[in-house]
Scaffold this motif. Structure first.
Motif, short mmCIF file in Angstrom:
data_model
loop_
_atom_site.label_atom_id
_atom_site.label_comp_id
_atom_site.label_asym_id
_atom_site.label_seq_id
_atom_site.Cartn_x
_atom_site.Cartn_y
_atom_site.Cartn_z
N SER A 193 2.26 3.44 1.86
CA SER A 193 2.40 3.38 3.32
C SER A 193 3.88 3.27 3.63
O SER A 193 4.34 2.32 4.24
CB SER A 193 1.64 2.12 3.77
OG SER A 193 1.28 2.18 5.09
N LEU A 233 -0.80 3.04 12.81
CA LEU A 233 -2.03 2.72 12.06
C LEU A 233 -1.70 2.16 10.69
O LEU A 233 -2.37 1.25 10.20
CB LEU A 233 -2.90 3.98 11.96
CG LEU A 233 -3.26 4.56 13.34
CD1 LEU A 233 -4.06 5.85 13.19
CD2 LEU A 233 -4.04 3.56 14.18
N GLU A 234 -0.63 2.66 10.08
CA GLU A 234 -0.18 2.06 8.81
C GLU A 234 0.20 0.60 9.02
O GLU A 234 -0.07 -0.26 8.17
CB GLU A 234 1.05 2.80 8.27
CG GLU A 234 0.77 4.18 7.72
CD GLU A 234 2.05 4.78 7.10
OE1 GLU A 234 2.87 4.02 6.57
OE2 GLU A 234 2.20 6.01 7.16
N ASN A 255 -2.72 -1.64 9.19
CA ASN A 255 -3.22 -1.91 7.84
C ASN A 255 -2.42 -3.03 7.17
O ASN A 255 -2.99 -4.00 6.65
CB ASN A 255 -3.15 -0.62 7.01
CG ASN A 255 -3.78 -0.77 5.65
OD1 ASN A 255 -4.94 -1.14 5.52
ND2 ASN A 255 -3.01 -0.52 4.61
N LEU A 256 -1.10 -2.90 7.20
CA LEU A 256 -0.25 -3.91 6.55
C LEU A 256 -0.43 -5.27 7.21
O LEU A 256 -0.54 -6.29 6.52
CB LEU A 256 1.23 -3.53 6.70
CG LEU A 256 1.93 -2.77 5.59
CD1 LEU A 256 3.43 -2.80 5.84
CD2 LEU A 256 1.62 -3.34 4.22
N PRO A 272 0.85 -1.19 0.00
CA PRO A 272 0.00 0.00 0.00
C PRO A 272 0.90 1.25 0.00
O PRO A 272 2.10 1.15 0.25
CB PRO A 272 -0.76 -0.10 1.32
CG PRO A 272 -0.45 -1.42 1.90
CD PRO A 272 0.77 -1.94 1.24
N LEU A 279 -3.82 -6.68 6.28
CA LEU A 279 -3.86 -6.96 4.84
C LEU A 279 -3.12 -8.25 4.52
O LEU A 279 -3.58 -9.09 3.75
CB LEU A 279 -3.20 -5.78 4.14
CG LEU A 279 -3.42 -5.54 2.67
CD1 LEU A 279 -4.87 -5.28 2.36
CD2 LEU A 279 -2.56 -4.35 2.24
N ARG A 309 -9.96 1.68 16.53
CA ARG A 309 -8.90 1.75 15.52
C ARG A 309 -8.65 0.36 14.94
O ARG A 309 -8.45 0.20 13.74
CB ARG A 309 -7.62 2.29 16.16
CG ARG A 309 -7.62 3.81 16.32
CD ARG A 309 -6.61 4.22 17.39
NE ARG A 309 -6.32 5.65 17.41
CZ ARG A 309 -7.16 6.60 17.75
NH1 ARG A 309 -8.41 6.29 18.06
NH2 ARG A 309 -6.80 7.86 17.76
N PHE A 369 -9.60 -1.65 10.75
CA PHE A 369 -8.76 -2.45 9.86
C PHE A 369 -9.19 -3.92 9.84
O PHE A 369 -8.49 -4.77 9.30
CB PHE A 369 -7.29 -2.35 10.29
CG PHE A 369 -6.75 -0.95 10.21
CD1 PHE A 369 -6.36 -0.42 8.99
CD2 PHE A 369 -6.68 -0.15 11.34
CE1 PHE A 369 -5.88 0.88 8.90
CE2 PHE A 369 -6.21 1.15 11.26
CZ PHE A 369 -5.81 1.68 10.04
#
Lengths: 323, 332
Positions: free
Chosen positions: A57, B161-162, B165-166, A55, B169, B200, B204
């Protein structure tokens, strides 16, 4: 003899290193379709477990690569835009770089950060045109700026094999360079070993990255009046100080051409070290970007902020005239 | 009456073992604070007192080959994961006998031999690092997991927060442990966190739950579930472990005395003490035996730390590069 482009050399180095070491993996934005071409064909050849489209990111995947390295892998991260290094300076300078010392040598962080297209691309404007290699040399992160296809191959291969983080700047001004090479002779190039592209006796021009080609052109222009030695450090940190000293023993005069902003650019360090420790018979000179340069969009303004051959030629003539 | 020798080792009754870890961390912090006052430990520390159940409970649910990343308030994590208290104390004192040979100190204590990938002094910075290590384990075909500690202050850091996400994902085997101790330095959680910490994670698609971070067994059981999910390939889980920071953000406060909470509030927060909660679950004699064993262990740790040699200044740049490359000196 095959004609190898600089970009293809980068691509070949990554592919060869992935082929020889299972631990090498690639992270980056759009590396699957290879928008920069540096990662062309790698997804198909090595699969999605080793070539990971991320992403948008950068901070997370740069930290992620550090963790993967701590667990034994050798990640290579591609950044499409040199200014992204500002975004991930924490993850590289403050994390990856510091782990070895802070842990007392318990671990290593073998991550390679590849910038295929560093510096100006002409009219890509303020946030896509930086060339922050001096920043990484300053903090002590291993930093290389190859000028030719064979060196691009060799320095990238070395960076991937190195046990420390290494930033590889592939200047956009060099991406189009091609050379005839014997592919079987392509080999890793050690860090900290400069290369003399042209021998001379009157003045040493230290040229960084794509500016090596400008320096060679200026040397050719001046041939007959001034004998210019063109010294390409290839890696800025570590730097080949003994190679530079040997060159200055021959010439005694120094001009540096460096695509950094002037204050605290690597050119300043090269001149300071030469002044302290090496033979100089004339005041050294440097040609750089202006202080604090933000490259403006309009092409003429962009070019006005980059070192030119005319500036370099004038600096060489002045150095020779001064001593 | 319980046999004191039966509680001295790590393979005893689980309730006693948890108590021992809590007591070890509590005692370690008390002694470290004394060494700060004595100027044996320079730079101060971020005391972990009040939060010991989180380190003890989480690490009790991990295997030795799992890894953790820690924070600036990390002594509890490092000890609970199995680092030697003597070498940890020596690290705080900056001695060559320390975990990091005196190169890291309190905020960077690391012991790769027991899976401590380092305490980290930048809030939230270790979360993506833990995620990357976890991903590498899975890629290698192993079922090892990584667990990352971070505080309530870290949930406002973009990189955290990134990393959520990773991790979600790519379904990495990661346990996210948010230690909500009520304060980001002087700032109350309610004044720094919009929405919620659990929210939070939900954003995700990361399963999340709140746990009483003063109860070692509750923390252990919640962690065990999260670890099982991670090992099964089901991805990350977030645990918000709530506790109250008994002591200062940093020992600097002991002299500077910034006022952001009242004595009454601190006294109320201290009333829920993980040491007492877990201590009440084991026989008094067992508890006393553990206390004695831990006190002796920590006496030896302090002595070991104080006896260790200071590093030779000529070695200041050792380990700067893993390859052994030498940097130029500052004066030549």
């Amino acid at each position: 003899m095959p004609n190898l482009s600089y970009l293809k050399a980068l691509n070949r180095a990554i592919g060869d290193e992935m082929g020889r070491d299972e631990a090498v993996c690639v992270f980056g934005e759009d590396v699957g379709v290879a928008v920069t071409h540096a990662t062309a064909g790698l997804l198909k050849r090595f699969g999605p477990d080793r070539v990971l489209d991320t992403p948008i990111s950068e901070q997370a995947f740069t930290g992620f690569a550090t963790g993967a390295a701590l667990a034994g892998l050798r990640p290579l991260i591609e950044f499409q835009i040199p200014a992204l290094l500002f975004l991930v300076f924490e993850q590289i300078a403050n994390q990856a770089h510091k782990f070895s010392l802070m842990t007392g040598g318990q671990t290593r962080v073998p991550v390679t950060y590849l910038l295929p297209g560093s510096g100006s691309r002409e009219s890509w404007a303020g946030q896509h045109s930086d060339h922050p290699y001096s920043l990484f040399a300053h903090v002590g992160v291993k930093t290389v700026v190859p000028a030719t296809p064979a060196d691009a191959y060799g320095l990238l291969a070395t960076a991937i094999r190195d046990d420390d983080p290494v930033v590889v700047f592939a200047p956009s001004g060099a991406l189009g360079v091609r050379e005839d090479v014997d592919l079987a002779a392509l080999a890793p190039v050690p860090l900290g070993v400069g290369r003399i592209h042209r021998s001379g006796t009157d003045v040493t021009v230290v040229a960084v990255g794509h500016l090596v080609h400008d320096a060679l052109a200026v040397a050719e222009e001046l041939a007959g009046t001034v004998s210019v030695e063109v010294f390409d450090p290839r890696s800025l940190f570590p730097f080949d100080w003994s190679g530079l000293a040997a060159s200055l023993e021959r010439t005694g005069r120094l001009v540096v051409v460096d695509d950094s902003n002037r204050t605290c650019g690597i050119g300043g360090e090269i001149i300071a070290t030469a002044a302290e420790e090496m033979r100089l018979i004339a005041p050294p000179r440097r040609v750089t970007r202006p202080d604090g340069a933000v490259l403006p969009f309009a092409r003429g303004l962009d070019l006005a902020c980059q070192p030119t051959r005319a500036q370099l030629r004038a600096a060489v003539e002045k150095a020779v005239g001064d001593g | 009456m319980a046999d004191p020798t039966a509680v001295a080792g790590p393979t005893t009754d689980p309730a006693a073992a948890l108590y021992r870890t809590v007591a070890l961390v509590r005692g370690f912090e008390q002694r470290a604070i004394e060494l700060v006052r004595a100027k044996v430990v320079l730079g101060g520390i971020h005391p972990y007192t009040g939060q010991e159940a989180i380190a003890a409970g989480t690490c009790a649910a991990l295997r030795p080959d799992d890894v953790i990343t820690s924070t600036h308030r990390g002594h509890g994590h490092v000890l609970a994961k199995g680092a030697d208290p003597a070498r940890t104390m020596a690290e705080l004192a900056g001695r060559t006998t320390g975990l990091n040979r005196g190169r890291g100190g309190s905020m960077h204590a690391a012991d790769f031999g027991v899976g401590v990938l380092g305490a980290n002094a930048i809030v939230g910075a270790a979360v993506p690092i833990a995620a990357g290590a976890a991903w590498a384990f899975r890629r290698a075909g192993s079922d090892r997991v990584a667990l990352s500690y971070f505080g309530d202050g870290a949930v406002s850091q973009g990189v955290v927060l990134e990393a959520f996400n990773l991790a979600a994902l790519w379904r990495v085997p990661l346990v996210l442990v948010c230690e909500n101790n009520g304060f980001a330095t002087s700032m109350r959680t309610a004044d720094t966190v919009a929405g919620s910490i659990l929210g939070r994670a939900a954003a995700f698609g990361i399963p999340a739950r709140s746990v009483d971070g003063t109860d070692p067994e509750a923390v252990r059981d919640a962690t065990a579930e999260a670890v099982a999910r991670a090992r099964a390939g089901e991805g990350p889980t977030l645990l918000e472990c709530t506790a109250y920071r008994f002591d200062a953000h940093h020992t600097w406060e002991h002299t500077a005395r910034p006022r952001y909470r009242t004595d009454e509030e601190v006294a109320a927060g201290r009333a829920r003490d993980p040491l007492e909660i877990q201590g009440a679950r084991i026989p008094a004699a067992t508890r006393a035996a553990i206390d004695a064993e831990v006190a002796e262990l920590l006496d030896r740790a302090v002595a070991f730390a104080c006896e260790g040699p200071h590093p030779d200044p000529a070695t200041a740049l050792d380990h700067l590069y893993a390859t052994g490359m030498r940097a130029r000196a500052g004066a030549r």
